[in-house]
Design a protein around this motif. Sequence first.
Motif, short mmCIF file in Angstrom:
data_model
loop_
_atom_site.label_atom_id
_atom_site.label_comp_id
_atom_site.label_asym_id
_atom_site.label_seq_id
_atom_site.Cartn_x
_atom_site.Cartn_y
_atom_site.Cartn_z
N ASP A 190 0.82 -1.22 0.00
CA ASP A 190 0.00 0.00 0.00
C ASP A 190 0.85 1.26 0.00
N MET A 191 2.17 1.12 0.07
CA MET A 191 3.05 2.29 0.10
C MET A 191 3.56 2.62 -1.30
N SER A 192 3.96 3.88 -1.49
CA SER A 192 4.28 4.36 -2.83
C SER A 192 5.36 3.56 -3.56
N PRO A 193 6.46 3.12 -2.92
CA PRO A 193 7.46 2.38 -3.71
C PRO A 193 6.89 1.16 -4.42
N MET A 194 6.08 0.36 -3.71
CA MET A 194 5.51 -0.83 -4.33
C MET A 194 4.46 -0.45 -5.37
N LEU A 195 3.65 0.55 -5.07
CA LEU A 195 2.64 1.00 -6.03
C LEU A 195 3.30 1.51 -7.30
N PHE A 196 4.36 2.30 -7.15
CA PHE A 196 5.07 2.82 -8.32
C PHE A 196 5.70 1.68 -9.12
N ALA A 197 6.36 0.75 -8.43
CA ALA A 197 7.02 -0.36 -9.13
C ALA A 197 6.01 -1.17 -9.93
N SER A 201 6.33 -1.17 -13.96
CA SER A 201 6.68 -2.45 -14.57
C SER A 201 5.63 -2.89 -15.59
N ARG A 202 4.40 -2.42 -15.40
CA ARG A 202 3.33 -2.78 -16.34
C ARG A 202 3.03 -1.68 -17.36
N GLY A 203 3.84 -0.62 -17.31
CA GLY A 203 3.66 0.46 -18.27
C GLY A 203 2.41 1.29 -18.06
N LYS A 204 1.93 1.33 -16.83
CA LYS A 204 0.69 2.05 -16.52
C LYS A 204 1.01 3.44 -15.96
N PRO A 205 0.12 4.43 -16.16
CA PRO A 205 0.36 5.78 -15.61
C PRO A 205 0.41 5.76 -14.08
N ILE A 206 1.14 6.71 -13.53
CA ILE A 206 1.26 6.87 -12.07
C ILE A 206 0.49 8.11 -11.65
N ASP A 207 -0.29 7.97 -10.57
CA ASP A 207 -0.92 9.13 -9.95
C ASP A 207 0.09 9.79 -9.01
N VAL A 208 0.38 11.06 -9.26
CA VAL A 208 1.34 11.81 -8.44
C VAL A 208 0.59 12.96 -7.78
N PHE A 209 0.43 12.88 -6.47
CA PHE A 209 -0.40 13.85 -5.76
C PHE A 209 0.39 15.11 -5.41
N ASN A 210 -0.35 16.14 -5.04
CA ASN A 210 0.21 17.47 -4.77
C ASN A 210 1.01 17.99 -5.98
N TYR A 211 0.57 17.54 -7.15
CA TYR A 211 1.18 17.96 -8.42
C TYR A 211 2.69 17.72 -8.46
N GLY A 212 3.12 16.70 -7.74
CA GLY A 212 4.54 16.36 -7.75
C GLY A 212 5.39 17.15 -6.80
N ASN A 213 4.78 17.97 -5.96
CA ASN A 213 5.55 18.85 -5.06
C ASN A 213 5.82 18.23 -3.69
N HIS A 214 5.63 16.93 -3.56
CA HIS A 214 5.96 16.24 -2.32
C HIS A 214 7.47 16.01 -2.20
N SER A 215 7.96 16.01 -0.97
CA SER A 215 9.28 15.43 -0.69
C SER A 215 9.11 14.53 0.53
N LEU A 270 9.27 13.19 -7.32
CA LEU A 270 9.54 12.99 -8.74
C LEU A 270 10.94 12.41 -8.98
N ARG A 271 11.91 12.76 -8.13
CA ARG A 271 13.24 12.17 -8.22
C ARG A 271 13.19 10.68 -7.85
N PHE A 272 12.42 10.35 -6.83
CA PHE A 272 12.26 8.95 -6.44
C PHE A 272 11.66 8.15 -7.59
N ILE A 273 10.63 8.70 -8.24
CA ILE A 273 10.00 8.02 -9.38
C ILE A 273 10.99 7.86 -10.52
N GLU A 274 11.81 8.89 -10.75
CA GLU A 274 12.81 8.82 -11.81
C GLU A 274 13.79 7.67 -11.57
N LEU A 275 14.23 7.50 -10.32
CA LEU A 275 15.12 6.40 -9.98
C LEU A 275 14.44 5.04 -10.19
N MET A 276 13.16 4.97 -9.84
CA MET A 276 12.41 3.74 -10.07
C MET A 276 12.36 3.42 -11.56
#
Length: 337
Positions: A190-197, A201-215, A270-276
């Motif tokens: 249920d946490m973002s790393p697994m959800l993003f992976a 991995s399936r080529g599906k869009p990612i929902d990024v909340f707060n318009y990507g301004n999270h850290s 967004l940097r975390f997603i880029e690394l993923m």
Amino acid sequence: MRILVTGTAGFIGSALAERLLARGDEVYGIDNHNDYYDPTLKEARLARFAEHPNYTHLRADLADADAVNRAFGEFRPQRVVNLAAQAGVRYSLKNPQAYVQSNLVGFVNILEACRHGKVEHLVYASSSSVYGANRKMPFAIEDAVDHPVSLYAASKKANELMAHTYSHLYDLPTTGLRFFTVYGPWGRPDMSPMLFADRISRGKPIDVFNYGNHSRDFTYIDDIVEGVIRTLDHIALPDAAYDALQPSPGTSSAPYRVYNIGNDQPVQLLRFIELMEQNLGRTVEKRLLPMQPGDVPDTWADVSALRRDVGYSPNTPIEDGVARFVAWYREYFQRGE
């Protein structure tokens, strides 16, 4: 030592149990194996050490006081690490009763069992969520945490207050650890790393909340476990410098401590997603959306108190941590490039 750990089928609990067994401790684990997320993952975590000769497992709910008391009576633990809880900020908006039963009723059962069992030290999971609406960065244990923005956060703040009461009334040493965005192999679905992976991995869009301004102060699981063990071995004592006229939220005249446990290196989401994406070998669409209820824009742990008291020193760069997580993810879910 004889150490009772709750939540041993969970992400942090299973990693901690493995490390304690490896150093020669006797571990008694309790977990209710609920279906908040796929129990198959919980069983797979547990299978890594369930047959260890120094490990005993009890499938029970902490809200069951009789089961908790029986476990303490049979095992007679010297120290306790309470990691079992109903986790998740967003789920607390849907099912608040689950948080009351697990995080409040369950925790008071642990406190009572520790009190009557003459436990040397109780270490328990709090959360960075307690900082709620605070905007001063980094978050420090000296800051007031009186403005939670989710019931999950409120339940964790309540745990700190309940623990202090037992430290004060019964001289029970307690230490609360405010975890900051733990990630790594065997993490929670249920946490973002697994959800993003999963999405990448399936080529599906990612929902990024707060318009990507999270850290987030992403903290690798090995660093977390090292900090938990160092804290467990460092029994909370009364603070000789505690001033009741100018009280610090992190210490007390009772044997009570609260610490942040994080990486002290916030990373833009967004940097975390880029690394993923780099490690998974593909890029995907990012759907930028408003911030969700109960969420906070940023987290950043001031870990100076934990460094000072137990020598805590997180040393896993985000690049290495994400690479290790993705390698495990591919192996566990059989998803190649």
